[in-house]
Motif scaffolding. Structure first.
Motif, mmCIF file in Angstrom:
data_model
loop_
_atom_site.group_PDB
_atom_site.id
_atom_site.type_symbol
_atom_site.label_atom_id
_atom_site.label_comp_id
_atom_site.label_asym_id
_atom_site.label_seq_id
_atom_site.Cartn_x
_atom_site.Cartn_y
_atom_site.Cartn_z
ATOM 1 N N HIS A 129 0.829 -1.217 0.000
ATOM 2 C CA HIS A 129 0.000 0.000 0.000
ATOM 3 C C HIS A 129 0.861 1.263 0.000
ATOM 4 N N LYS A 130 2.024 1.190 0.639
ATOM 5 C CA LYS A 130 2.949 2.332 0.611
ATOM 6 C C LYS A 130 3.447 2.572 -0.806
ATOM 7 N N GLU A 186 -6.464 2.135 -4.856
ATOM 8 C CA GLU A 186 -5.875 0.831 -4.533
ATOM 9 C C GLU A 186 -5.088 0.902 -3.229
ATOM 10 N N SER A 187 -4.360 1.996 -3.031
ATOM 11 C CA SER A 187 -3.574 2.166 -1.803
ATOM 12 C C SER A 187 -4.491 2.215 -0.583
ATOM 13 N N LEU A 191 -5.949 -1.312 0.066
ATOM 14 C CA LEU A 191 -4.974 -2.275 0.578
ATOM 15 C C LEU A 191 -4.539 -1.934 2.000
ATOM 16 N N ALA A 192 -4.397 -0.642 2.299
ATOM 17 C CA ALA A 192 -4.068 -0.232 3.671
ATOM 18 C C ALA A 192 -5.171 -0.674 4.633
ATOM 19 N N GLU A 203 -4.053 4.394 5.717
ATOM 20 C CA GLU A 203 -5.322 4.481 4.986
ATOM 21 C C GLU A 203 -5.812 5.927 5.022
#
Length: 386
Positions: A287-288, A314-315, A318-319, A328
């Motif tokens: 996520h990063k 997406e980030s 996923l976070a 997030e």
């Protein structure tokens, strides 16, 4: 600070003697340190590092090396575990190692493990902030009762950071050491030559600045310590600094067009580094990476607009899936800035509201209040600095 070459030589010598002449309790420490050594950028052999770390943990049990547990736990969960395992899983082991170190009177390891717990609990979202603050304060007071003033001063930057994130008006420097000046502690660290501890102080400052949207302050912290942000053993704090450097780099490349090439390079180096880490631990770093890729595409302009928007989403997703509420929220905040750039007010508001919800869930009520002000300001048609 110990000469690195000598330190590495001693580690290799310890492992060689253990293999040649048989194991003893200190062999567990040797194996864990050798595993940490393998995380250095010049080696980056995370598979072997993890194997050596796990061998060290087994050696503690096999050799009944109870007294070595704090050393091994500090090294394994500080420099190795996050290369492969979800970082949140380190929390109970760190608290176990802390209790053993305290029972043994090993105050150096007590301080190191408590610092590491604070970093993982906050930067790695290993605990809710309210719970993390409670645990840090309990053990902080415990150390004060045992006259461990120097050790306590090393924990203060973490405690101060948590107080700011939760919106507390308390100045922890006044509460515990009767001074309002954080710089006083930095000057003391300079006099003592405590460069690693000073770097922790600057990381806490940079993290707080990034989360609060004060990117100019974050940039100043990076410029003061940028050369130290990468390299050496891959401690958990190093991974945090690399990520923060990427966020700062891409932001300033957009805002300081005269220095765009310089700051874009900072962002790209961080992005490439985290990309290599993601191959071994997608849970901690995927996520990063997506967020840095989105920021990079944001920098490149309109032709990458749709891909960048997808990367932000997406980030965030996923976070959430990997239980990083802090990041997030940060990704949502950055997505809001992206949509504001293209005058998409409704999308920006939606992301800001989501960021506020994330920070409230995390316990960062101070950040949530700041986002609430931004939402109110944007709703009334003005465009605030986020």
């Amino acid at each position: 600070e110990t000469n690195e070459f000598t330190f590495f030589f001693v580690i290799c010598r310890m492992v060689k003697l253990s293999v040649r002449h048989g194991l003893c309790s200190i062999s567990a420490v040797a194996f864990s340190l050798y595993g940490a050594l393998l995380t250095c950028p010049t080696l980056s052999d995370f598979d072997e590092a993890y194997k050596m770390g796990r061998l060290a943990l087994r050696a503690i049990d096999r050799l009944n090396a109870f007294r070595m547990k704090p050393n091994v736990f500090l090294t394994f969960y500080g420099a190795i575990a996050h290369c492969k395992e979800p970082v949140q899983a380190s929390i109970p082991k760190l608290l176990e190692g802390y209790e053993v170190a305290f029972a043994l009177g090993d105050m150096e390891r007590v301080t190191g493990i408590l610092q590491l717990y604070a970093a993982v609990a906050v930067w790695g979202c290993g605990d809710k902030l309210t719970k993390a603050e409670e645990i840090i304060r309990i053990h902080f007071r415990r150390m004060l009762q045992h006259k461990q003033d120097v050790s306590c001063k090393n924990i203060l930057p973490h405690l101060n950071q948590v107080a700011n994130l939760t919106g507390s008006k308390e100045n922890v420097y006044v509460t515990y050491f009767n001074t309002t000046e954080e710089n006083f502690f930095e000057e003391e660290m300079n006099r003592r030559g405590a460069h690693t501890r000073k770097l922790i102080l600057h990381t806490c400052r940079m993290y707080l600045a990034v989360m609060c949207g004060d990117m100019e302050s974050a940039a100043r912290e990076y410029e003061r310590n940028g050369a130290k942000y990468q390299g050496g053993i891959r401690f958990f704090g190093t991974t945090t600094r690399v990520f923060l450097a990427g966020i700062v780099g891409f932001y300033l490349a957009r805002k300081r067009r005269l220095d765009e090439k310089k700051w874009a390079q900072v962002g790209e180096i961080s992005m490439d580094t985290i990309k290599s880490w993601t191959q071994d631990s997608s849970w901690n770093y995927a996520h990063k990476l997506l967020l840095l890729e989105a920021e990079c595409l944001f920098l490149k302009g309109e032709e990458h607009e749709h891909i960048a928007a997808a990367k932000y989403n997406e980030s965030i997703a996923l976070a959430k899936k990997h239980k990083f509420k802090n990041e997030e929220g940060l990704a949502s905040q950055k997505a809001a800035m992206f949509h504001l750039e293209y005058n998409r007010k409704e999308e920006a508001l939606s992301h800001l509201k989501h960021a506020k919800s994330c920070y409230e869930c995390w316990g960062a009520t101070g950040l949530a209040r700041q986002i609430k002000i931004a939402i109110e300001s944007l709703s009334s048609q003005s465009f605030p600095k986020i």
